[in-house]
Write a protein that holds these residues in place. Structure first.
Motif, mmCIF file in Angstrom:
data_model
loop_
_atom_site.group_PDB
_atom_site.id
_atom_site.type_symbol
_atom_site.label_atom_id
_atom_site.label_comp_id
_atom_site.label_asym_id
_atom_site.label_seq_id
_atom_site.Cartn_x
_atom_site.Cartn_y
_atom_site.Cartn_z
ATOM 1 N N VAL A 72 0.930 -1.127 0.196
ATOM 2 C CA VAL A 72 0.006 0.056 -0.111
ATOM 3 C C VAL A 72 0.816 1.313 -0.095
ATOM 4 C CG1 VAL A 72 -1.743 1.218 1.151
ATOM 5 C CG2 VAL A 72 -1.668 -1.293 1.083
ATOM 6 N N HIS A 73 0.772 2.214 -1.008
ATOM 7 C CA HIS A 73 1.706 3.126 -1.178
ATOM 8 C C HIS A 73 0.890 4.553 -0.705
ATOM 9 C CE1 HIS A 73 3.511 6.251 -4.138
ATOM 10 N NE2 HIS A 73 4.379 6.135 -2.933
ATOM 11 N N LEU A 74 1.531 5.190 -0.084
ATOM 12 C CA LEU A 74 1.235 6.566 0.487
ATOM 13 C C LEU A 74 2.219 7.569 0.562
ATOM 14 C CD1 LEU A 74 -1.076 5.342 3.785
ATOM 15 C CD2 LEU A 74 -1.791 6.292 1.553
ATOM 16 N N VAL A 75 2.263 8.873 0.427
ATOM 17 C CA VAL A 75 3.117 9.773 0.880
ATOM 18 C C VAL A 75 2.661 10.336 2.150
ATOM 19 C CG1 VAL A 75 4.087 12.145 -0.027
ATOM 20 C CG2 VAL A 75 3.590 10.268 -1.643
ATOM 21 N N ALA A 76 3.691 10.455 3.100
ATOM 22 C CA ALA A 76 3.580 11.038 4.299
ATOM 23 C C ALA A 76 4.023 12.550 4.422
ATOM 24 C CB ALA A 76 4.179 10.344 5.228
ATOM 25 N N ARG A 77 3.259 13.421 4.325
ATOM 26 C CA ARG A 77 3.850 14.925 4.181
ATOM 27 C C ARG A 77 3.835 15.642 5.741
ATOM 28 N NH1 ARG A 77 2.199 18.030 -0.941
ATOM 29 N NH2 ARG A 77 3.483 16.297 -1.853
ATOM 30 N N HIS A 78 4.921 15.842 6.218
ATOM 31 C CA HIS A 78 5.017 16.429 7.486
ATOM 32 C C HIS A 78 4.181 17.794 7.549
ATOM 33 C CE1 HIS A 78 7.602 17.748 11.296
ATOM 34 N NE2 HIS A 78 6.641 17.190 11.636
ATOM 35 N N ALA A 79 3.427 18.023 8.591
ATOM 36 C CA ALA A 79 2.575 19.257 8.617
ATOM 37 C C ALA A 79 2.483 19.696 10.080
ATOM 38 C CB ALA A 79 1.185 19.142 7.952
ATOM 39 N N PRO A 80 3.660 20.087 10.626
ATOM 40 C CA PRO A 80 3.506 20.292 12.128
ATOM 41 C C PRO A 80 2.814 21.618 12.590
ATOM 42 C CG PRO A 80 5.669 20.808 11.310
ATOM 43 C CD PRO A 80 4.897 20.238 10.189
ATOM 44 N N GLY A 81 2.602 21.820 13.685
ATOM 45 C CA GLY A 81 1.555 22.753 14.016
ATOM 46 C C GLY A 81 0.431 22.608 15.120
ATOM 47 N N HIS A 82 -0.231 21.553 14.876
ATOM 48 C CA HIS A 82 -1.284 21.209 15.837
ATOM 49 C C HIS A 82 -0.608 20.182 16.755
ATOM 50 C CE1 HIS A 82 -4.979 19.389 17.419
ATOM 51 N NE2 HIS A 82 -4.501 18.270 17.042
ATOM 52 N N THR A 83 0.365 19.428 16.155
ATOM 53 C CA THR A 83 1.373 18.589 17.105
ATOM 54 C C THR A 83 2.668 18.716 16.334
ATOM 55 O OG1 THR A 83 1.151 16.773 16.085
ATOM 56 C CG2 THR A 83 -0.247 17.227 17.897
ATOM 57 N N GLU A 84 3.610 18.414 16.836
ATOM 58 C CA GLU A 84 5.180 18.367 16.421
ATOM 59 C C GLU A 84 5.125 17.350 15.091
ATOM 60 O OE1 GLU A 84 5.892 18.157 20.792
ATOM 61 O OE2 GLU A 84 4.138 17.412 19.609
ATOM 62 N N GLY A 85 4.593 16.174 15.130
ATOM 63 C CA GLY A 85 4.561 15.280 14.233
ATOM 64 C C GLY A 85 3.454 15.150 13.227
ATOM 65 N N SER A 86 2.310 16.068 13.587
ATOM 66 C CA SER A 86 1.182 15.835 12.530
ATOM 67 C C SER A 86 1.649 15.680 11.045
ATOM 68 C CB SER A 86 0.421 17.327 12.702
ATOM 69 O OG SER A 86 -0.403 17.272 13.989
ATOM 70 N N THR A 87 0.811 14.980 10.356
ATOM 71 C CA THR A 87 1.152 14.453 9.034
ATOM 72 C C THR A 87 -0.082 14.507 8.212
ATOM 73 O OG1 THR A 87 3.107 13.136 10.120
ATOM 74 C CG2 THR A 87 2.326 12.635 7.777
ATOM 75 N N LEU A 88 0.174 14.871 7.023
ATOM 76 C CA LEU A 88 -0.843 14.792 5.901
ATOM 77 C C LEU A 88 -0.611 13.112 5.287
ATOM 78 C CD1 LEU A 88 -1.060 18.210 4.064
ATOM 79 C CD2 LEU A 88 -2.176 17.343 6.395
ATOM 80 N N TYR A 89 -1.526 12.471 4.948
ATOM 81 C CA TYR A 89 -1.352 11.023 4.019
ATOM 82 C C TYR A 89 -1.797 11.421 2.868
ATOM 83 C CZ TYR A 89 0.509 9.026 8.246
ATOM 84 O OH TYR A 89 1.132 8.617 9.619
ATOM 85 N N LEU A 90 -1.027 11.132 1.545
ATOM 86 C CA LEU A 90 -1.560 11.496 0.324
ATOM 87 C C LEU A 90 -1.677 10.268 -0.425
ATOM 88 C CD1 LEU A 90 0.526 14.755 -0.192
ATOM 89 C CD2 LEU A 90 -1.729 14.651 0.944
#
Length: 239
Positions: free
Chosen positions: A148-166
């Motif tokens: 299963v292929h996803l792109v993890a895009r780091h998006a800090p601010g809400h927490t330090e490690g918040s991430t978008l999965y694309l």
């Protein structure tokens, strides 16, 4: 990729299944009270779980992660900067957490409403991380989870490690699981431990605004949207 969403009872957090064409799936944000329904869906669809992902480490997105991951012998996967939250779901949630023995705490009350003993929490036995604690932000990470292929895009601010999965849906439509970074019409709060208003502003400018306007936005709470709609109407993305 197919998306199946399950409404959680704790703070209204969504849990998602991403199912690929080879009958494999990943679970994203397994909050409290979803384990039985998720397990039932996996069995009914005859799909094979390869990981339990978390968009961030808050307990309303991770409480049932250990139960599912350990039952399937798969890892819980999240950004390295949020992994510490899996060891202390109450203390790292600040005013929403309180202590597990305090029935007045918002998290304890929400857990009790779905039959979860606040003192019964256990961290997952297998945790795999990507990124680095001191990255600001981490470059995109390609995740291949049993195919299963996803792109993890780091998006800090809400927490330090918040991430978008694309990823992309079966019809080619781009999909973003945004956790508590971006909601329909608003954004995630930055006043809990590890939140940072400055980092959130940078995330919105450098990460969120760059998403394709045709992207389907599936947040951790509330209704689904599209990136085009958010760029036109979300007050935090205007200007």
């Amino acid at each position: 990729m197919q998306l199946v969403s399950i409404g959680g009872a704790v703070f209204g957090a969504w849990c998602h299944l991403l199912v690929d064409g080879d009958a494999r799936c990943v679970v994203v944000d397994a909050g409290a009270g979803v384990a039985a329904e998720v397990a039932g869906l996996v069995a009914a669809r005859r799909v094979r779980p390869t990981a339990v992902l978390a968009t961030h480490g808050h307990a309303d997105h991770t409480w049932d992660a250990a139960q599912l991951a350990d039952a399937w012998d798969v890892p819980v996967v999240l950004h390295a900067a949020d992994a510490y939250r899996l060891r202390d779901p109450f203390g790292t949630l600040g005013v929403l957490g309180s202590a597990p023995h305090d029935p007045r705490g918002p998290l304890a009350e929400a857990l009790a409403s779905v039959g979860r003993d606040p003192a019964s929490y256990r961290p997952p036995s297998r945790v795999e991380t990507f990124g680095a604690v001191d990255d600001d932000p981490t470059p995109d990470v390609e995740l291949y989870l049993g195919g299963v292929h996803l792109v993890a895009r780091h998006a800090p601010g809400h927490t330090e490690g918040s991430t978008l999965y694309l990823t992309e849906l079966d019809d080619g439509t781009p999909l973003a699981l945004t956790g508590d970074v971006l909601f329909a019409g608003t954004i995630g709060r930055t006043d809990l431990p590890g939140g940072d208003e400055r980092r959130m502003a940078r995330t919105l400018t450098e990460v969120v605004r760059g998403l394709d306007p045709g992207t389907v936005v599936v947040p951790g709470h509330g209704p689904t949207s599209t990136m085009g709609r958010e760029l036109r109407t979300n007050p935090f993305l205007l200007g």
